[in-house]
Design an enzyme around this catalytic site. Structure first.
Site, PDB file in Angstrom:
ATOM      1  CE  LYS A 195      -3.659  -2.466  -0.406  1.00  0.00           C
ATOM      2  NZ  LYS A 195      -4.347  -3.139   0.521  1.00  0.00           N
TER       3      LYS A 195
HETATM    4  C1  LIG Z   1      -5.582  -4.361   0.607  1.00  0.00           C
HETATM    5  C2  LIG Z   1      -7.102  -4.148   0.853  1.00  0.00           C
HETATM    6  C3  LIG Z   1      -7.978  -4.208   2.027  1.00  0.00           C
HETATM    7  C4  LIG Z   1      -7.262  -5.394   3.270  1.00  0.00           C
HETATM    8  O1  LIG Z   1      -6.223  -4.671   3.930  1.00  0.00           O
HETATM    9  P1  LIG Z   1      -5.588  -5.387   4.639  1.00  0.00           P
HETATM   10  O2  LIG Z   1      -4.684  -4.259   5.466  1.00  0.00           O
HETATM   11  O3  LIG Z   1      -4.469  -6.229   3.964  1.00  0.00           O
HETATM   12  O4  LIG Z   1      -6.493  -6.050   5.562  1.00  0.00           O
HETATM   13  C5  LIG Z   1      -9.347  -4.004   1.870  1.00  0.00           C
HETATM   14  N1  LIG Z   1      -9.642  -3.524   1.109  1.00  0.00           N
HETATM   15  C6  LIG Z   1      -8.830  -3.030  -0.264  1.00  0.00           C
HETATM   16  C7  LIG Z   1      -9.757  -2.564  -1.295  1.00  0.00           C
HETATM   17  C8  LIG Z   1      -7.549  -3.572  -0.219  1.00  0.00           C
HETATM   18  O5  LIG Z   1      -7.013  -3.167  -1.402  1.00  0.00           O
END
Ligand SMILES: *Cc1c(COP(=O)(O)O)cnc(C)c1O
Length: 399
Positions: A195
């Site tokens: 991210k």
């Molecule tokens: C990465 C992601 C999540 C989940 O995030 P985590 O921190 O891995 O639980 C939720 N929604 C979207 C759209 C994502 O891309």
């Protein structure tokens, strides 16, 4: 920039689709945390939460968790979502957005997205509302903000709660305001490895509702009223605690928060680099048979966070998406697809019983889309390799 890559990656001709950007500052902060003797949720986590809230302007509460998935789950839990309830989610998202609804015994209802931005639209939400609908989870796809005014107005008219899945959207702007401050019930950010900033694994719920914040703080640590660190640091006997709800084990560690504190300090520089890479792609790819990602219109006050750079093959491209991914892979370029729409996955196909044809925008986008590498550790030379490889792929001269 390449001299900061691990040796295995500098010698590899393969350009990965994504890499985290961890510097000496993060490493030093983690080492200090390890030496401090406090490794689980404690002072670093509190600092990270305070810094994050301050970044968003200070009039919000930020509650950290060990993932965004946990944050989405506890935000829904705090709103009282349960069996018999329906929650509207876009089909163009990661499975976490829908699975958290199931954790609570409620039903996710999939809705189609805007053909250009791939964001949930108010019209699609309205069409999906039933007498059981309780909440909406818009996803700021790739980092481009949803039309939140339209969604919040619709939600208000129907008495629905709104939780923003902002896993891609730090730090996005909607009409000159940061996502996280737009007035929904809660906004959830992700610090997963790929991210826009990372803590390895981690997430943050941001809300202006003190009851939601308090409930999540308690439910993330077993439904205990007082956290371990306050008991540990108390100067009076503090063995006593009460469990007031059957909670979860979702707290962020200080080791992870230490990474987050330093990543947050770099977020504006990370964003600037992402914007630069996106602008270079936009210039370099405009003559290829590709539909480039939606960007903010000048003067709108919107800002893309560029978590993802998603291109779509135009019908005249003369090559399929899968073939293009293959030709890029042969040239050492990693790509991905965001997302296989939820209605195509076996679990949601059987749970939701919806036909592909009910999601024309997501279907058309999915057939044509791929995500190109875009991350702060990419050098200009790395990006040039992606651009050259794309040109080769369309010219058919891949050896
Ligand atoms: C990465 C992601 C999540 C989940 O995030 P985590 O921190 O891995 O639980 C939720 N929604 C979207 C759209 C994502 O891309």
């Amino acid at each position: 920039m390449n001299d900061r890559l691990p040796p295995a990656l500098t010698t590899s001709p393969f350009l990965p689709f994504a890499l985290p950007d961890i510097g000496e500052e993060e490493i030093a902060e983690v080492v200090a945390c390890l030496r401090s003797g406090w490794v689980t949720t404690g002072p670093k986590t509190r600092q990270f939460e305070a810094d994050f809230a301050a970044y968003l302007g200070g009039d919000v509460e930020a509650v950290s968790l060990n993932s965004a998935t946990a944050g989405l789950h506890l935000a829904l839990e705090a709103l009282g979502i349960g069996p018999g309830d329906e929650v509207i989610v876009p089909t163009m998202t990661f499975t976490a957005t829908a699975e958290v609804v199931r954790y609570l015994g409620a039903t996710p209802v999939l809705a189609d997205v805007d053909a250009n931005t791939l964001n949930l639209t108010a019209a699609a939400v309205e069409a999906a509302i039933t007498h059981r609908t309780r909440a909406i989870i818009p996803v700021h796809y790739a980092g481009f903000p949803c039309d939140m005014d339209a969604i919040l107005t619709l939600a208000k008219a129907h008495g629905l709660r709104v939780i923003e899945d902002a896993a891609h959207a730090f730090p996005s702007l909607y009409k000159s305001r940061l996502v996280g401050t737009l007035g929904s019930d809660a906004t959830v950010f992700s610090f997963y490895a790929n991210k826009t900033m990372t803590t390895g694994e981690g997430g943050m719920v941001v809300t202006r509702n003190p009851e939601i914040a308090a409930r999540i703080r308690m439910m993330r640590i077993h439904g205990i009223r007082q956290d371990a660190f306050s008991r540990y640091t108390a100067t009076t006997p503090s063995w006593f605690y009460e469990v007031v709800a059957a909670g979860f084990k979702y707290n962020l560690t200080d080791i992870a928060a230490a990474i987050g504190v330093q990543q947050l300090r770099k977020i504006d520089a990370f964003l600037a680099r992402r914007q630069q890479l996106a602008a270079t792609y936009a210039r370099a790819l405009r003559d290829l048979p590709l539909q480039l990602p939606a960007d903010a219109v000048a003067g709108s006050g919107n800002r893309h966070a560029w978590h993802l750079y998603v291109v779509r093959l135009r019908p005249d491209a003369g090559i399929s998406r899968d073939a293009l991914i293959g030709r890029l892979c042969e040239q050492g370029i990693g790509t991905s697809v965001h997302f296989i729409p939820l209605h195509r996955h076996p679990v949601w196909r059987s749970t939701c019983q919806r036909a592909n044809a009910e999601f024309p925008a997501a279907e058309a986008a999915f057939a044509a889309m791929l995500s190109l590498p875009l991350y702060t550790k990419m050098s200009d030379t790395d990006q040039q390799r992606v651009i050259t490889a794309l040109n080769n792929a369309f010219a058919g001269n891949v050896t």
